[in-house]
Design a protein around this motif. Structure first.
Motif, PDB file in Angstrom:
ATOM      1  N   UNK A  38       9.468   2.507  12.653  1.00  0.00           N
ATOM      2  CA  UNK A  38       8.553   3.217  11.977  1.00  0.00           C
ATOM      3  C   UNK A  38       7.953   2.227  11.091  1.00  0.00           C
ATOM      4  N   UNK A  39       8.616   1.354  10.649  1.00  0.00           N
ATOM      5  CA  UNK A  39       8.045   0.209   9.661  1.00  0.00           C
ATOM      6  C   UNK A  39       7.111  -0.582  10.435  1.00  0.00           C
ATOM      7  N   UNK A  40       7.169  -1.021  11.642  1.00  0.00           N
ATOM      8  CA  UNK A  40       6.245  -1.747  12.603  1.00  0.00           C
ATOM      9  C   UNK A  40       4.882  -0.672  12.593  1.00  0.00           C
ATOM     10  N   UNK A  41       5.145   0.630  12.868  1.00  0.00           N
ATOM     11  CA  UNK A  41       3.951   1.585  13.012  1.00  0.00           C
ATOM     12  C   UNK A  41       3.475   1.649  11.812  1.00  0.00           C
ATOM     13  N   UNK A  64      -2.515   5.125   9.429  1.00  0.00           N
ATOM     14  CA  UNK A  64      -2.825   6.303   9.563  1.00  0.00           C
ATOM     15  C   UNK A  64      -1.834   7.503  10.160  1.00  0.00           C
ATOM     16  N   UNK A  65      -0.594   7.141  10.858  1.00  0.00           N
ATOM     17  CA  UNK A  65       0.127   7.736  11.260  1.00  0.00           C
ATOM     18  C   UNK A  65       1.176   8.062  10.465  1.00  0.00           C
ATOM     19  N   UNK A  66       1.104   7.744   9.093  1.00  0.00           N
ATOM     20  CA  UNK A  66       1.935   7.921   7.934  1.00  0.00           C
ATOM     21  C   UNK A  66       3.338   7.838   8.277  1.00  0.00           C
ATOM     22  N   UNK A  67       3.738   6.798   8.923  1.00  0.00           N
ATOM     23  CA  UNK A  67       5.372   6.710   9.444  1.00  0.00           C
ATOM     24  C   UNK A  67       6.037   6.030   8.114  1.00  0.00           C
ATOM     25  N   UNK A  70      13.736   0.299  -5.454  1.00  0.00           N
ATOM     26  CA  UNK A  70      12.707  -0.543  -5.436  1.00  0.00           C
ATOM     27  C   UNK A  70      11.928  -0.687  -4.296  1.00  0.00           C
ATOM     28  N   UNK A  71      12.767  -0.758  -2.966  1.00  0.00           N
ATOM     29  CA  UNK A  71      12.091  -0.811  -1.808  1.00  0.00           C
ATOM     30  C   UNK A  71      11.309   0.206  -1.480  1.00  0.00           C
ATOM     31  N   UNK A  72      11.782   1.544  -1.647  1.00  0.00           N
ATOM     32  CA  UNK A  72      11.141   2.550  -1.147  1.00  0.00           C
ATOM     33  C   UNK A  72       9.888   2.939  -2.137  1.00  0.00           C
ATOM     34  N   UNK A  73       9.544   2.539  -3.273  1.00  0.00           N
ATOM     35  CA  UNK A  73       8.457   2.590  -4.036  1.00  0.00           C
ATOM     36  C   UNK A  73       7.697   1.354  -3.634  1.00  0.00           C
ATOM     37  N   UNK A  74       8.164   0.150  -3.193  1.00  0.00           N
ATOM     38  CA  UNK A  74       7.038  -0.837  -2.576  1.00  0.00           C
ATOM     39  C   UNK A  74       6.624  -0.485  -1.211  1.00  0.00           C
ATOM     40  N   UNK A  75       7.324   0.257  -0.475  1.00  0.00           N
ATOM     41  CA  UNK A  75       6.846   0.719   0.608  1.00  0.00           C
ATOM     42  C   UNK A  75       5.711   1.586   0.460  1.00  0.00           C
ATOM     43  N   UNK A  76       5.811   2.565  -0.491  1.00  0.00           N
ATOM     44  CA  UNK A  76       4.829   3.559  -0.778  1.00  0.00           C
ATOM     45  C   UNK A  76       3.422   2.835  -1.210  1.00  0.00           C
ATOM     46  N   UNK A  77       3.739   1.878  -2.063  1.00  0.00           N
ATOM     47  CA  UNK A  77       2.654   1.050  -2.770  1.00  0.00           C
ATOM     48  C   UNK A  77       1.938   0.271  -1.491  1.00  0.00           C
ATOM     49  N   UNK A  78       2.571  -0.503  -0.717  1.00  0.00           N
ATOM     50  CA  UNK A  78       2.006  -1.115   0.277  1.00  0.00           C
ATOM     51  C   UNK A  78       1.486  -0.386   1.449  1.00  0.00           C
ATOM     52  N   UNK A  79       2.017   0.755   1.391  1.00  0.00           N
ATOM     53  CA  UNK A  79       1.495   1.613   2.602  1.00  0.00           C
ATOM     54  C   UNK A  79       0.135   2.442   2.072  1.00  0.00           C
TER      55      UNK A  79
END
Length: 183
Positions: free
Chosen positions: A47-50, A56-59, A88-97
């Protein structure tokens, strides 16, 4: 005579692919730290690689839903680093995504693009991490029996303060807009 193609020079330019690669690195590192089951670890990393490859797949948001589920069977503890890293990681994933959705893989971007999102990240994380400490102390098995009698009044007071913070500006705004329409 042919004119040379126009180009814009960005002084502090970074490759835009950096956002996508950072997203894959953060999702992989967080998955390795949080997911204890091999099958789900493979799913999380995929999911992270995708998320980094095809935003645009919103994975990334599927991963944001998946990762906290592995925290549920764990006993809450204020001294365990994983809940803090997860928050912190979930928030950072949201920001980067979110950035990956709007930034192309190719090209260059000005490094200043990251200043506001990173400032917002820190501004949000500081109180959230502090609140997480209090919540983990309050609900941890060793503290829960002692914390329960005062937890309800403190929660009620916090709710009243939060309601006041949110409602008072709205009431003032309505009062001003209502008084303006009568004139």
């Amino acid at each position: 005579m042919r004119a040379a193609p126009a180009s814009i020079r960005v002084p502090r330019a970074l490759p835009a692919v950096l956002v996508h690669v950072s997203l894959v690195v953060v999702t992989t590192a967080l998955s390795l730290a949080i997911v204890p089951v091999a099958f789900w670890l493979v799913v999380a990393i995929a999911l992270g690689i995708a998320a980094g490859s095809v935003p645009r797949l919103y994975t990334a948001w599927a991963l944001i839903i998946l990762l906290p589920l592995f925290q549920l069977p764990r006993d809450p503890s204020a001294v365990d680093w994983k809940p803090y890293a997860l928050l912190a990681g979930l928030h950072l994933i949201h920001v980067l995504a979110s950035l990956a959705l709007v930034l192309p893989v190719r090209g260059m971007i000005d490094a200043r693009v990251f200043v506001r999102p990173l400032c917002r990240f820190v501004i949000v994380q500081l109180p959230c991490q502090v609140l997480l400490v209090f919540l983990l102390v309050a609900v941890s098995s060793e503290w829960f029996s002692r914390a329960m009698p005062w937890l309800a009044p403190v929660g009620a007071a916090a709710l009243i303060v939060l309601a006041g913070i949110l409602i008072i500006p709205l009431a003032r705004r309505r009062g001003r807009s209502g008084s303006l329409s009568h004139h």
